[in-house]
Write a protein that holds these residues in place. Structure first.
Motif, PDB file in Angstrom:
ATOM      1  N   VAL A  25       0.799  -1.213   0.063  1.00 56.76           N
ATOM      2  CA  VAL A  25       0.116   0.088   0.025  1.00 56.76           C
ATOM      3  C   VAL A  25       0.991   1.170   0.022  1.00 56.76           C
ATOM      4  O   VAL A  25       2.130   1.270   0.208  1.00 56.76           O
ATOM      5  CB  VAL A  25      -1.081  -0.002   1.163  1.00 56.76           C
ATOM      6  CG1 VAL A  25      -1.813  -1.025   1.120  1.00 56.76           C
ATOM      7  CG2 VAL A  25      -0.123   0.010   2.569  1.00 56.76           C
ATOM      8  N   ALA A  46      -7.702   1.453  -4.147  1.00 53.60           N
ATOM      9  CA  ALA A  46      -7.772   0.947  -3.015  1.00 53.60           C
ATOM     10  C   ALA A  46      -6.765   0.857  -1.974  1.00 53.60           C
ATOM     11  O   ALA A  46      -6.937   0.815  -0.771  1.00 53.60           O
ATOM     12  CB  ALA A  46      -8.533  -0.498  -3.045  1.00 53.60           C
ATOM     13  N   ARG A  47      -5.640   0.813  -2.683  1.00 51.03           N
ATOM     14  CA  ARG A  47      -4.420   0.708  -1.820  1.00 51.03           C
ATOM     15  C   ARG A  47      -3.558   2.097  -1.625  1.00 51.03           C
ATOM     16  O   ARG A  47      -2.301   1.810  -1.206  1.00 51.03           O
ATOM     17  CB  ARG A  47      -3.499  -0.388  -2.608  1.00 51.03           C
ATOM     18  CG  ARG A  47      -4.288  -1.822  -2.321  1.00 51.03           C
ATOM     19  CD  ARG A  47      -2.904  -2.724  -2.829  1.00 51.03           C
ATOM     20  NE  ARG A  47      -2.822  -3.360  -3.952  1.00 51.03           N
ATOM     21  CZ  ARG A  47      -1.856  -3.836  -4.748  1.00 51.03           C
ATOM     22  NH1 ARG A  47      -0.769  -3.753  -4.109  1.00 51.03           N
ATOM     23  NH2 ARG A  47      -1.791  -4.051  -5.888  1.00 51.03           N
ATOM     24  N   PHE A  49      -3.345   5.633   0.300  1.00 48.34           N
ATOM     25  CA  PHE A  49      -4.166   6.642   1.193  1.00 48.34           C
ATOM     26  C   PHE A  49      -3.535   8.021   1.268  1.00 48.34           C
ATOM     27  O   PHE A  49      -2.006   7.770   1.602  1.00 48.34           O
ATOM     28  CB  PHE A  49      -4.070   5.963   2.427  1.00 48.34           C
ATOM     29  CG  PHE A  49      -4.633   4.591   2.292  1.00 48.34           C
ATOM     30  CD1 PHE A  49      -6.107   4.238   2.334  1.00 48.34           C
ATOM     31  CD2 PHE A  49      -3.868   3.461   2.460  1.00 48.34           C
ATOM     32  CE1 PHE A  49      -6.642   3.112   2.290  1.00 48.34           C
ATOM     33  CE2 PHE A  49      -4.330   2.167   2.510  1.00 48.34           C
ATOM     34  CZ  PHE A  49      -5.710   2.000   2.403  1.00 48.34           C
ATOM     35  N   VAL A  51      -3.183  10.845   3.346  1.00 46.72           N
ATOM     36  CA  VAL A  51      -3.407  11.367   4.699  1.00 46.72           C
ATOM     37  C   VAL A  51      -3.351  13.106   4.911  1.00 46.72           C
ATOM     38  O   VAL A  51      -3.467  13.452   5.949  1.00 46.72           O
ATOM     39  CB  VAL A  51      -2.521  10.933   5.981  1.00 46.72           C
ATOM     40  CG1 VAL A  51      -2.746   9.296   5.848  1.00 46.72           C
ATOM     41  CG2 VAL A  51      -1.160  11.155   5.864  1.00 46.72           C
ATOM     42  N   GLU A  61       0.492   5.415  10.832  1.00 47.49           N
ATOM     43  CA  GLU A  61      -0.551   4.468  10.402  1.00 47.49           C
ATOM     44  C   GLU A  61       0.049   3.470   9.319  1.00 47.49           C
ATOM     45  O   GLU A  61      -0.281   2.375   9.260  1.00 47.49           O
ATOM     46  CB  GLU A  61      -1.482   5.542   9.314  1.00 47.49           C
ATOM     47  CG  GLU A  61      -2.628   6.073  10.275  1.00 47.49           C
ATOM     48  CD  GLU A  61      -3.837   6.225   9.293  1.00 47.49           C
ATOM     49  OE1 GLU A  61      -4.367   5.270   8.617  1.00 47.49           O
ATOM     50  OE2 GLU A  61      -4.571   7.368   9.201  1.00 47.49           O
TER      51      GLU A  61
END
Lengths: 313, 265
Positions: A25, A46-47, A49, A51, A61
């Motif tokens: 990810v 979907a993988r 992020f 932040v 995280e």
């Protein structure tokens, strides 16, 4: 000569690794467009992020995602991940031994016009003191791509340092990167030039200049700062009798620190640094800044002459 | 599992905590005692064990003695090992170390980091399709760490419905009352403003805990339980005192505490 920024190799390697391993990810902290994370987001939404401008959260995280069984890559400008989130890296990543792969972008003087705040000249020093951490400083885009793949396929925490500005191609396409590895680019018998990152090509130029004045310089691409290619470096330094280190980083704690520690233990020869001497950068083009700090072929050659002179005393 | 009488168990945990710290010669009694009922409730009534088990991260890692004592009561480590707290080579490190002690879901101790890792863990469990829930215990002084609020915003933005943060609002930090150093009130309104479902409760009442955790399971967003507690709860001379944040009771203080707690053997 082909020129390409090392950051492009990073994202290419990451995409290749992520295509093979769906545990990978990527966490971004609002600089995904300047590092290339948006390409990952397009392929693996979907993988991915983002932040936001929250580097400490990004690292913590990532540790949590590693606890959940993922292989998290994180990236930001080197100052903000290695620097601002250092204690998260120390405690939540390294102490727990989690396989978080940190990309330190726009590192060293490559952040040029952005000025001192954005020029990470300390990142390698603060990463290499962390137990369990592997620190890689690839020389060009091909090698950065290989470094990202090695980080993805190897257990444990990684810090990979790369830059923004285009640098010449040093390593062949499809080259491999091994923690503890180094590439001997030129044999020599009078002085060892150990370099990392953008200084590798400059050291090759310096070796040619030195040859013209009768000094035979060996050039090593010491891309693995931690662990160092210790046996190789000791063997070459021992044969040459002296060494020069070159990296666009503070002299203290960087490649100079790493090589000097090694030589103090195993091969006490003179070692001369080419780096940034306990000072901050400033705005300017990377080329101007490299010149300002003597990170040039002439600067390396002068350091080599000093090293040879000390060795012969 | 046979569930013991919870108030009796809580009293025994309190005594374990003080005996451990006394034997170690150092530790954090105040914030351990304030968290006892919360930990007992989590480990005996709330969290699912076994495959797809729920996870727990003690972000206020200095309450490790209370966590170890509850884990021992739950059969996760031998009770006789509790006296090894903080000793060289012990599995019971001064702050929790997951590589030394199986059963810990994370190492913690640097404030703010455990909570942010819990958010990442919740994100990862959701991504992998797990129904496991993540529980994270923080201190109210810990809320002064800015990284807590970075991660709180991240969890709200991702609408993580599988994380419950429990704040042990004992009102006292190392240097003094939280209100006098840097106020963290209004407690639940802050979490609400950050996009969390927030519940205030009495952190020493098992009924209140049961009700709050039931409500937490019924919502599909991150939940913050602001548990009103008393620092040093159960020992009169420790209650509400910052002096007992990180002080070790001597033999006579331990005896006085034992009489007040009145736990059985």
């Amino acid at each position: 000569m082909k020129l390409k920024p090392t950051r492009e190799g990073w994202i290419e390697g990451l995409l290749e690794a992520a295509g093979r391993d769906d545990r990978i990810v990527l966490l971004d902290a609002d600089v995904s467009r300047s590092i290339g994370g948006e390409r990952f987001a397009d392929r693996f939404p979907a993988r991915h992020f983002n932040v936001g401008v929250s580097e400490q959260e990004m690292i913590s995280e990532a540790a949590g995602l590693a606890l959940a069984g993922f292989v998290p890559f994180v990236q930001s400008y080197a100052v903000f991940c290695a620097g601002r989130a250092w204690e998260q890296i120390r405690t939540s990543v390294c102490h727990m031994g989690l396989g978080v792969k940190i990309g330190g972008a726009h590192a060293g003087l490559s952040a040029g016009p952005d000025g001192a705040t954005h020029q990470a000249l300390e990142d390698v020093a603060v990463m290499r003191v962390l137990p369990r951490m592997t620190v890689l400083v690839p020389a060009d885009s091909n090698q950065t791509r290989a470094a990202a793949i090695t980080a993805a396929e190897t257990e444990g925490p990684f810090y990979v340092r790369f830059g923004r500005n285009p640098v010449p191609e040093i390593c062949p396409e499809g080259c491999r990167v091994v923690p503890g590895g180094a590439d001997v680019l030129r044999e020599g018998s009078d002085v060892l030039l150990a370099a990392a990152g953008a200084m590798v090509g400059i050291c090759l130029d310096a070796a040619s200049m030195l040859q013209a004045s009768g000094i035979s310089a060996a050039v090593v691409n010491a891309y693995s700062i931690k662990p160092l290619a210790a046996d190789l470096l000791v063997e070459l330094a021992s044969r040459c009798g002296c060494a020069v280190t070159a990296m666009d980083h503070q002299e203290a704690g960087g490649l100079f620190g790493a090589v000097s520690e090694l030589m103090a233990l195993r091969c006490p020869v003179p070692v001369e640094p080419v780096g940034v001497p306990d000072s901050f950068g400033e705005s300017g083009s990377p080329e101007e800044l490299f010149a300002r700090f003597g990170l040039t072929a002439e600067g390396v050659a002068s350091a080599a002459v000093r090293a040879v002179s000390r060795a012969s005393r | 599992m046979e569930i013991p009488d919870l108030p009796d168990l809580a009293a025994r945990i309190r005594l374990d905590v003080l005996e451990m710290i006394h034997a170690a010669g150092s530790g954090h009694p105040g914030g351990s005692l304030s968290a006892v009922e919360i930990l007992v409730h989590l480990f005996f009534r709330e969290m699912r064990a076994g495959a797809g088990r729920d996870r727990f991260i003690l972000s206020k890692g200095h309450a490790a003695p209370a966590l170890y004592a509850v884990m021992a009561a739950r059969g996760m480590l031998p009770r006789g090992e509790l006296s090894s707290l903080r000793r060289l080579g012990s599995r019971l490190q001064g702050h929790p170390d997951m590589h030394r002690l199986p059963g810990l879901d994370s190492s913690t101790g640097s404030l703010g980091q455990g909570f942010a890792a819990a958010v990442g863990l919740a994100r990862g469990l959701r991504l992998s399709g797990s129904s496991a829930r993540v529980y994270c215990l923080l201190g109210d002084g810990e809320l002064q760490e800015g990284a807590v609020w970075e991660a709180a915003a991240g969890a709200a933005h991702a609408v993580l419905g599988n994380i419950v943060a429990i704040v042990d609002c004992n009102g006292v930090q190392l240097d003094g009352p939280v209100d006098s150093i840097k106020r963290q009130k209004p407690a639940s309104e802050r979490w609400h403003a950050w996009g969390w479902h927030a519940i205030e409760l009495d952190g020493h009442s098992f009924e209140s805990l049961e009700e709050a955790f039931r409500e937490a399971r019924s919502v599909s967003m991150p939940v913050a339980l602001c548990a009103r507690t008393v620092k040093g709860r159960g020992v009169s001379f420790m209650e509400g005192s910052c002096a007992w944040h990180g002080r070790c009771p001597d033999a006579s203080e331990l005896e006085r505490a034992r009489a007040e707690i009145g736990a059985g053997p």
